[in-house]
Design a protein around this motif. Sequence first.
Motif, short mmCIF file in Angstrom:
data_model
loop_
_atom_site.label_atom_id
_atom_site.label_comp_id
_atom_site.label_asym_id
_atom_site.label_seq_id
_atom_site.Cartn_x
_atom_site.Cartn_y
_atom_site.Cartn_z
N SER A 156 15.81 -7.21 -5.04
CA SER A 156 16.97 -7.28 -4.16
C SER A 156 17.60 -8.67 -4.19
O SER A 156 18.83 -8.80 -4.09
CB SER A 156 16.57 -6.92 -2.73
OG SER A 156 15.55 -7.79 -2.25
N THR A 180 18.43 -5.12 2.57
CA THR A 180 17.45 -4.08 2.21
C THR A 180 16.16 -4.19 3.01
O THR A 180 15.31 -3.30 2.93
CB THR A 180 17.11 -4.15 0.72
OG1 THR A 180 16.54 -5.44 0.42
CG2 THR A 180 18.36 -3.95 -0.14
N LEU A 203 12.70 -2.20 -0.97
CA LEU A 203 12.86 -1.73 -2.34
C LEU A 203 11.91 -2.41 -3.31
O LEU A 203 11.61 -3.59 -3.17
CB LEU A 203 14.30 -1.94 -2.82
CG LEU A 203 15.37 -1.13 -2.12
CD1 LEU A 203 16.75 -1.57 -2.59
CD2 LEU A 203 15.17 0.36 -2.37
N PRO A 243 15.06 6.61 -2.41
CA PRO A 243 15.77 5.46 -1.85
C PRO A 243 15.96 4.39 -2.92
O PRO A 243 15.01 4.01 -3.61
CB PRO A 243 14.83 4.97 -0.74
CG PRO A 243 13.46 5.39 -1.21
CD PRO A 243 13.65 6.66 -1.99
N VAL A 244 17.17 3.90 -3.07
CA VAL A 244 17.52 2.95 -4.11
C VAL A 244 18.59 1.98 -3.60
O VAL A 244 19.22 2.23 -2.57
CB VAL A 244 18.04 3.67 -5.38
CG1 VAL A 244 16.91 4.35 -6.14
CG2 VAL A 244 19.11 4.67 -5.03
N PRO A 245 18.84 0.89 -4.31
CA PRO A 245 19.87 -0.06 -3.87
C PRO A 245 21.28 0.44 -4.17
O PRO A 245 21.53 1.09 -5.19
CB PRO A 245 19.55 -1.32 -4.67
CG PRO A 245 18.87 -0.83 -5.91
CD PRO A 245 18.09 0.37 -5.49
N CYS A 252 22.31 -2.66 0.21
CA CYS A 252 21.52 -1.91 1.18
C CYS A 252 20.79 -0.77 0.48
O CYS A 252 20.87 -0.62 -0.73
CB CYS A 252 22.41 -1.40 2.31
SG CYS A 252 23.88 -0.54 1.75
N VAL A 253 20.06 0.01 1.26
CA VAL A 253 19.26 1.10 0.71
C VAL A 253 19.95 2.42 1.03
O VAL A 253 20.28 2.70 2.18
CB VAL A 253 17.84 1.09 1.32
CG1 VAL A 253 17.02 2.24 0.74
CG2 VAL A 253 17.15 -0.24 1.04
N ARG A 311 19.99 6.84 -0.10
CA ARG A 311 19.26 7.93 -0.75
C ARG A 311 20.21 8.69 -1.68
O ARG A 311 21.32 9.06 -1.28
CB ARG A 311 18.63 8.86 0.28
CG ARG A 311 17.44 8.21 0.99
CD ARG A 311 16.68 9.19 1.86
NE ARG A 311 15.50 8.57 2.42
CZ ARG A 311 14.30 8.52 1.82
NH1 ARG A 311 14.15 9.09 0.64
NH2 ARG A 311 13.28 7.93 2.40
#
Length: 233
Positions: free
Chosen positions: A11, A24, A28, A39-41, A54-55, A57
């Motif tokens: 991150s 985040t 992550l 969940p990903v950036p 941020c995170v 989906r």
Amino acid sequence: MCGRYATTRSSGELSALFESSDDTDGLLGPDHNVAPTDPVPLVRVSPEGHRSLCVGRWGLLPHWSRSAAGAARMINARAETVATSRAYAGSFARRRCLVPADGWYEWVRKPDGGRQAYYMTPSDGSVLALAGIWSVWGSEADTRLTFSVLTTAALGDLAEVHDRMPVLLPPEHWSSWLAPTDEPERLLVPASVERLAGLEIRPVGAAVGDVRNDGPHLTARVPAVTPQELTLF
């Protein structure tokens, strides 16, 4: 575009690359095998007006969705219809984002009936920014930031692997993609010849086909015939 990609940068590195705040909360880690609903950036403009990492989906849920069950079917939005789709139009008009990726996976059918996996990634190791749209779904007790990746007709050698590809945004288009506009359709421009020439189409092993597998070995090159040879059969 198939439903897998890789995003392995920290991150801290991503927030520097995209000149964003890091929101985040340390949630992550590297993921060499992102699958739907993971969940990903992502990078978006925050409610406060600044660029935020941020995170989210993977699998957009419109605010009116009754449940999260359909998220896995909403991972990609077609660029040709995103502006008119009931599920995607609102997000396309007002909630666009950048989806950082190292590369994405596709599969080609082999003559023996099996499948050969390919990993599309910049030859120089640079980050990809996939064009995305986002939405917030849920109740106060269960609020989720969700997103879809925009796809378009595959160009150049990529069309030998799959007929679709993600919309790729070069750094000079990041700000305009995130900014408010009354004509978001004009932002959907094809990838340049130079951008496409800088992508490696790398054959990789079968292990990426199992969502339970992760690790850098998934993106390692393996001996394989070319996509052009495979599509002759």
